[in-house]
Motif scaffolding. Structure first.
Motif, short mmCIF file in Angstrom:
data_model
loop_
_atom_site.label_atom_id
_atom_site.label_comp_id
_atom_site.label_asym_id
_atom_site.label_seq_id
_atom_site.Cartn_x
_atom_site.Cartn_y
_atom_site.Cartn_z
N VAL A 62 0.85 -1.18 0.00
CA VAL A 62 0.00 0.00 0.00
C VAL A 62 0.89 1.23 0.00
N THR A 63 0.40 2.29 -0.62
CA THR A 63 1.08 3.57 -0.60
C THR A 63 0.54 4.34 0.59
N VAL A 64 1.44 4.76 1.50
CA VAL A 64 1.05 5.42 2.73
C VAL A 64 1.47 6.88 2.66
N ILE A 65 0.52 7.79 2.90
CA ILE A 65 0.77 9.23 2.84
C ILE A 65 0.59 9.80 4.24
N THR A 66 1.66 10.35 4.80
CA THR A 66 1.62 10.93 6.14
C THR A 66 2.02 12.39 6.10
N GLY A 67 1.64 13.13 7.13
CA GLY A 67 2.05 14.52 7.26
C GLY A 67 1.17 15.51 6.54
N LEU A 68 -0.02 15.11 6.14
CA LEU A 68 -0.93 16.05 5.47
C LEU A 68 -1.58 16.96 6.51
N PRO A 69 -1.38 18.27 6.42
CA PRO A 69 -1.93 19.20 7.41
C PRO A 69 -3.37 19.58 7.09
N LEU A 70 -4.29 18.62 7.11
CA LEU A 70 -5.68 18.86 6.74
C LEU A 70 -6.62 18.39 7.84
N GLN A 71 -7.79 19.02 7.93
CA GLN A 71 -8.84 18.58 8.83
C GLN A 71 -9.38 17.23 8.34
N THR A 72 -10.17 16.58 9.15
CA THR A 72 -10.66 15.24 8.83
C THR A 72 -11.49 15.20 7.55
N ALA A 73 -12.40 16.17 7.37
CA ALA A 73 -13.26 16.18 6.18
C ALA A 73 -12.44 16.44 4.92
N ALA A 74 -11.51 17.38 4.99
CA ALA A 74 -10.67 17.69 3.83
C ALA A 74 -9.75 16.52 3.51
N LEU A 75 -9.28 15.83 4.53
CA LEU A 75 -8.41 14.67 4.32
C LEU A 75 -9.18 13.54 3.64
N ALA A 76 -10.43 13.34 4.03
CA ALA A 76 -11.26 12.31 3.41
C ALA A 76 -11.54 12.66 1.95
N GLN A 77 -11.76 13.93 1.66
CA GLN A 77 -12.01 14.37 0.28
C GLN A 77 -10.75 14.17 -0.58
N LEU A 78 -9.58 14.52 -0.04
CA LEU A 78 -8.33 14.33 -0.77
C LEU A 78 -8.09 12.84 -1.02
N ALA A 79 -8.35 12.01 -0.02
CA ALA A 79 -8.17 10.56 -0.19
C ALA A 79 -9.09 10.03 -1.28
N LYS A 80 -10.30 10.55 -1.35
CA LYS A 80 -11.24 10.12 -2.39
C LYS A 80 -10.71 10.47 -3.77
N GLU A 81 -10.15 11.68 -3.92
CA GLU A 81 -9.59 12.08 -5.20
C GLU A 81 -8.35 11.27 -5.56
N LEU A 82 -7.52 10.97 -4.57
CA LEU A 82 -6.33 10.15 -4.83
C LEU A 82 -6.71 8.74 -5.26
N VAL A 93 -6.86 6.43 8.04
CA VAL A 93 -6.78 5.91 9.39
C VAL A 93 -5.89 6.83 10.22
N ASP A 94 -6.46 7.48 11.24
CA ASP A 94 -5.71 8.33 12.16
C ASP A 94 -4.88 9.39 11.44
N GLY A 95 -5.44 10.03 10.45
CA GLY A 95 -4.74 11.09 9.74
C GLY A 95 -3.75 10.61 8.70
N VAL A 96 -3.73 9.31 8.44
CA VAL A 96 -2.83 8.71 7.46
C VAL A 96 -3.68 8.15 6.33
N VAL A 97 -3.31 8.49 5.09
CA VAL A 97 -4.04 7.99 3.93
C VAL A 97 -3.30 6.77 3.39
N GLU A 98 -4.05 5.69 3.16
CA GLU A 98 -3.49 4.47 2.58
C GLU A 98 -4.19 4.22 1.25
N ILE A 99 -3.40 4.06 0.19
CA ILE A 99 -3.91 3.75 -1.14
C ILE A 99 -3.39 2.37 -1.52
N GLN A 100 -4.28 1.49 -1.94
CA GLN A 100 -3.86 0.13 -2.28
C GLN A 100 -3.01 0.13 -3.53
N GLY A 101 -1.86 -0.55 -3.46
CA GLY A 101 -0.98 -0.69 -4.61
C GLY A 101 0.19 0.29 -4.56
#
Length: 123
Positions: A62-82, A93-101
């Protein structure tokens, strides 16, 4: 051995639901109002790190993205776009975005286009 009185009132037909912590009605509960302040933006060093992890995933990564300075809703929206850009699943999960692959390069280019300082972490 004497047991302490551990029973608490959680519902009353006269007053409705009660808080388990303070015993007040839910509408008059003070302990929940203290913790319900707006969520804070995570503070970091300003660098978004993208890494790849395979631990506990039976070899698939999985590709793990950490350190994004975003609120929970904005982080979820960015994860959706990614996830849409990479055409794969993922989660937040806990402010960390995981993308499969393995999508480090695609995620890096998308985040740099949005103005983030991005570093590829790990091998």
């Amino acid at each position: 051995m004497k047991r302490p009185n551990s029973s608490t009132l959680v519902y009353s037909t006269e007053q409705g639901r009660h808080c388990r912590d303070c015993g007040q009605t839910v509408s008059a509960c003070a302990c929940r109002k203290i913790g319900s302040a707006a969520p804070k933006t995570p503070v970091g060093d300003g660098i978004v790190r993208i890494s790849r992890q395979t631990k506990g995933l039976k070899g698939s990564g999985v590709t793990v993205i950490t350190g994004l300075p975003l609120q929970t809703a904005a982080l979820a929206q960015l994860a959706k776009e990614l996830k849409k850009r990479c055409a794969s699943g993922g989660r937040v999960v806990d402010g960390v975005v995981e993308i499969q692959g393995e999508h480090r390069q695609a995620v890096q280019s998308m985040l740099q286009a949005r103005g983030f300082t991005v570093k590829l972490a790990g091998g």
